[in-house]
Design an enzyme around this catalytic site. Structure first.
Site, PDB file in Angstrom:
ATOM      1  N   ASP A  52      -2.342  27.014 -37.141  1.00 60.53           N
ATOM      2  CA  ASP A  52      -1.204  26.411 -37.847  1.00 60.53           C
ATOM      3  C   ASP A  52      -1.025  27.072 -39.215  1.00 60.53           C
ATOM      4  O   ASP A  52      -0.101  26.736 -39.958  1.00 60.53           O
ATOM      5  CB  ASP A  52      -1.330  24.884 -37.940  1.00 60.53           C
ATOM      6  CG  ASP A  52      -2.557  24.436 -38.695  1.00 60.53           C
ATOM      7  OD1 ASP A  52      -3.408  25.277 -39.062  1.00 60.53           O
ATOM      8  OD2 ASP A  52      -2.682  23.209 -38.936  1.00 60.53           O
ATOM      9  N   SER A  53      -1.888  28.061 -39.521  1.00 59.25           N
ATOM     10  CA  SER A  53      -1.655  28.922 -40.681  1.00 59.25           C
ATOM     11  C   SER A  53      -0.346  29.696 -40.504  1.00 59.25           C
ATOM     12  O   SER A  53       0.150  30.307 -41.456  1.00 59.25           O
ATOM     13  CB  SER A  53      -2.822  29.904 -40.871  1.00 59.25           C
ATOM     14  OG  SER A  53      -3.129  30.553 -39.660  1.00 59.25           O
ATOM     15  N   ASP A  91      -3.802  25.717 -32.329  1.00 61.75           N
ATOM     16  CA  ASP A  91      -3.983  24.604 -33.255  1.00 61.75           C
ATOM     17  C   ASP A  91      -3.014  23.480 -32.940  1.00 61.75           C
ATOM     18  O   ASP A  91      -1.814  23.719 -32.739  1.00 61.75           O
ATOM     19  CB  ASP A  91      -3.689  25.074 -34.694  1.00 61.75           C
ATOM     20  CG  ASP A  91      -4.951  25.309 -35.496  1.00 61.75           C
ATOM     21  OD1 ASP A  91      -6.014  24.745 -35.148  1.00 61.75           O
ATOM     22  OD2 ASP A  91      -4.872  26.063 -36.482  1.00 61.75           O
ATOM     23  N   LYS A 121      -7.264  23.345 -30.659  1.00 62.52           N
ATOM     24  CA  LYS A 121      -8.170  23.102 -31.789  1.00 62.52           C
ATOM     25  C   LYS A 121      -7.578  21.996 -32.641  1.00 62.52           C
ATOM     26  O   LYS A 121      -6.364  21.939 -32.827  1.00 62.52           O
ATOM     27  CB  LYS A 121      -8.354  24.378 -32.620  1.00 62.52           C
ATOM     28  CG  LYS A 121      -9.169  24.157 -33.910  1.00 62.52           C
ATOM     29  CD  LYS A 121      -9.629  25.461 -34.541  1.00 62.52           C
ATOM     30  CE  LYS A 121      -8.675  26.072 -35.523  1.00 62.52           C
ATOM     31  NZ  LYS A 121      -8.289  25.240 -36.677  1.00 62.52           N
ATOM     32  N   GLU A 123      -8.518  19.344 -36.298  1.00 71.65           N
ATOM     33  CA  GLU A 123      -9.346  19.225 -37.495  1.00 71.65           C
ATOM     34  C   GLU A 123      -9.924  17.817 -37.620  1.00 71.65           C
ATOM     35  O   GLU A 123      -9.224  16.831 -37.391  1.00 71.65           O
ATOM     36  CB  GLU A 123      -8.498  19.528 -38.745  1.00 71.65           C
ATOM     37  CG  GLU A 123      -7.959  20.944 -38.772  1.00 71.65           C
ATOM     38  CD  GLU A 123      -7.107  21.248 -40.010  1.00 71.65           C
ATOM     39  OE1 GLU A 123      -6.995  20.387 -40.915  1.00 71.65           O
ATOM     40  OE2 GLU A 123      -6.552  22.357 -40.067  1.00 71.65           O
ATOM     41  N   GLU A 190     -15.077  25.893 -42.005  1.00 73.21           N
ATOM     42  CA  GLU A 190     -14.293  26.627 -43.005  1.00 73.21           C
ATOM     43  C   GLU A 190     -14.785  26.346 -44.412  1.00 73.21           C
ATOM     44  O   GLU A 190     -14.910  25.180 -44.827  1.00 73.21           O
ATOM     45  CB  GLU A 190     -12.805  26.251 -42.872  1.00 73.21           C
ATOM     46  CG  GLU A 190     -11.916  26.996 -43.861  1.00 73.21           C
ATOM     47  CD  GLU A 190     -10.426  26.918 -43.542  1.00 73.21           C
ATOM     48  OE1 GLU A 190     -10.054  26.388 -42.470  1.00 73.21           O
ATOM     49  OE2 GLU A 190      -9.635  27.397 -44.373  1.00 73.21           O
TER      50      GLU A 190
HETATM   51  O1  KIV Z   1      -4.868  27.906 -38.899  1.00 76.96           O
HETATM   52  C1  KIV Z   1      -5.766  28.747 -39.008  1.00 76.96           C
HETATM   53  O2  KIV Z   1      -5.520  29.955 -39.157  1.00 76.96           O
HETATM   54  C2  KIV Z   1      -7.145  28.278 -38.962  1.00 76.96           C
HETATM   55  C3  KIV Z   1      -8.206  29.268 -39.316  1.00 76.96           C
HETATM   56  C4  KIV Z   1      -8.223  29.489 -40.780  1.00 76.96           C
HETATM   57  C5  KIV Z   1      -9.521  28.855 -38.809  1.00 76.96           C
HETATM   58  O3  KIV Z   1      -7.387  27.159 -38.676  1.00 76.96           O
END
Ligand code: KIV
Length: 272
Positions: A52-53, A91, A121, A123, A190
């Protein structure tokens, strides 16, 4: 002789587990589009994270909170279309799994059905355990994410290193064991002290992938735009620059502009 997992035709959760078992480090990078994913896959990356980056590096948001499930599905399906070998993790965006395990399952099912990815994934630890269990009940592999969890930035108030104090470190250890017991196939840690990350990697049997968590874990992940030097003004200590593509792109674009303005492009061979 232990064979390196570069021999495998498709990386699976079992392959990743074997890599931990054999002490072979797992290399993971983010990607959000077809072209980059194809390059990463042909280079032999083990895991591609559609992170989600994307909210930051693809959309220009200050945090990861605004990105939607529909947007993540567009990025993820583009990546999956390019990939033959890598394991693809997507994510779950903010607001699609917290506090509501039925919503979590519905969101995860959409991701798996509409993208063809291999896993999701999310959090958090204890607070999202019910969501993780429900997603797992549908046979969807879940990767956890502890330490600095960017979707909670408004609670943390900064992107500083997490779990430096003993209380938060204990809580993180507890959550890491909980993720393992709940059935996550792997987890990301992280921006936490290297010693704590190492302890987690030794104590849990599932692969632990670090970002800013030192070298004594089972693998590493970076945001592609950061390690390629495309992202400007983001230079945390944990980041190693493997290219300076930002500069190369600017240079190429400036040359092109010059050629167009000087009527040097196209030349006789570059037209019909
Ligand atoms: O969203 C992302 O890129 C991440 C990584 C930094 C692990 O969760």
């Amino acid at each position: 002789m232990a064979y390196l997992q570069t021999d495998v035709t498709k990386v699976t959760t079992r392959v990743l587990q074997n890599m931990k078992h054999n002490g072979e480090k797992i290399a993971m990078l983010t990607a959000y589009d077809y072209s980059m994913a194809a390059l990463l896959d042909s280079a032999g990356i083990d895991v591609i994270l559609v992170g989600d980056s994307a909210a930051n590096v693809m959309q220009g948001h200050k945090t990861t909170l605004p990105i939607t499930l529909d947007e993540m599905i567009v990025y993820a399906s583009s990546v999956v279309r390019a990939v033959k070998r890598a394991f693809v993790v997507v994510d779950m965006p903010f607001g699609t799994y917290q506090g509501n395990s039925k919503l979590a399952l519905a969101s995860a099912i959409r991701i798996m059905k509409e993208t063809g990815a291999d896993a999701v994934k999310l959090e958090g630890g204890e607070e999202v355990q019910e969501s993780i269990s429900r997603i797992l009940s549908a046979g969807i592999p879940v990767m956890g994410h502890l330490g600095l969890t960017p979707q909670s930035i408004n609670k943390f108030g900064s992107y500083a290193v997490r779990a430096t104090g003993s209380e938060e470190a204990e809580q993180l250890l507890h959550n890491a064991h909980l993720l393992e017991q709940t059935g996550c196939f792997a987890m990301v840690l992280e921006k936490i002290p290297a010693r704590l990350a190492s302890q987690v990697a030794q104590e849990v049997s599932i692969p632990v992938i670090g970002i800013g968590a030192g070298g004594d874990v089972d693998g590493q992940v970076l945001v592609l735009q950061d390690m390629l030097g495309i992202t400007q003004q983001f230079k945390p200590r944990f980041l190693r620059l493997y290219a300076t593509l930002g500069e190369s792109v600017c240079h190429a674009v400036q040359q092109y502009i010059g050629d167009v303005k000087n009527k040097d492009f196209p030349n006789d061979q570059e037209q019909y």
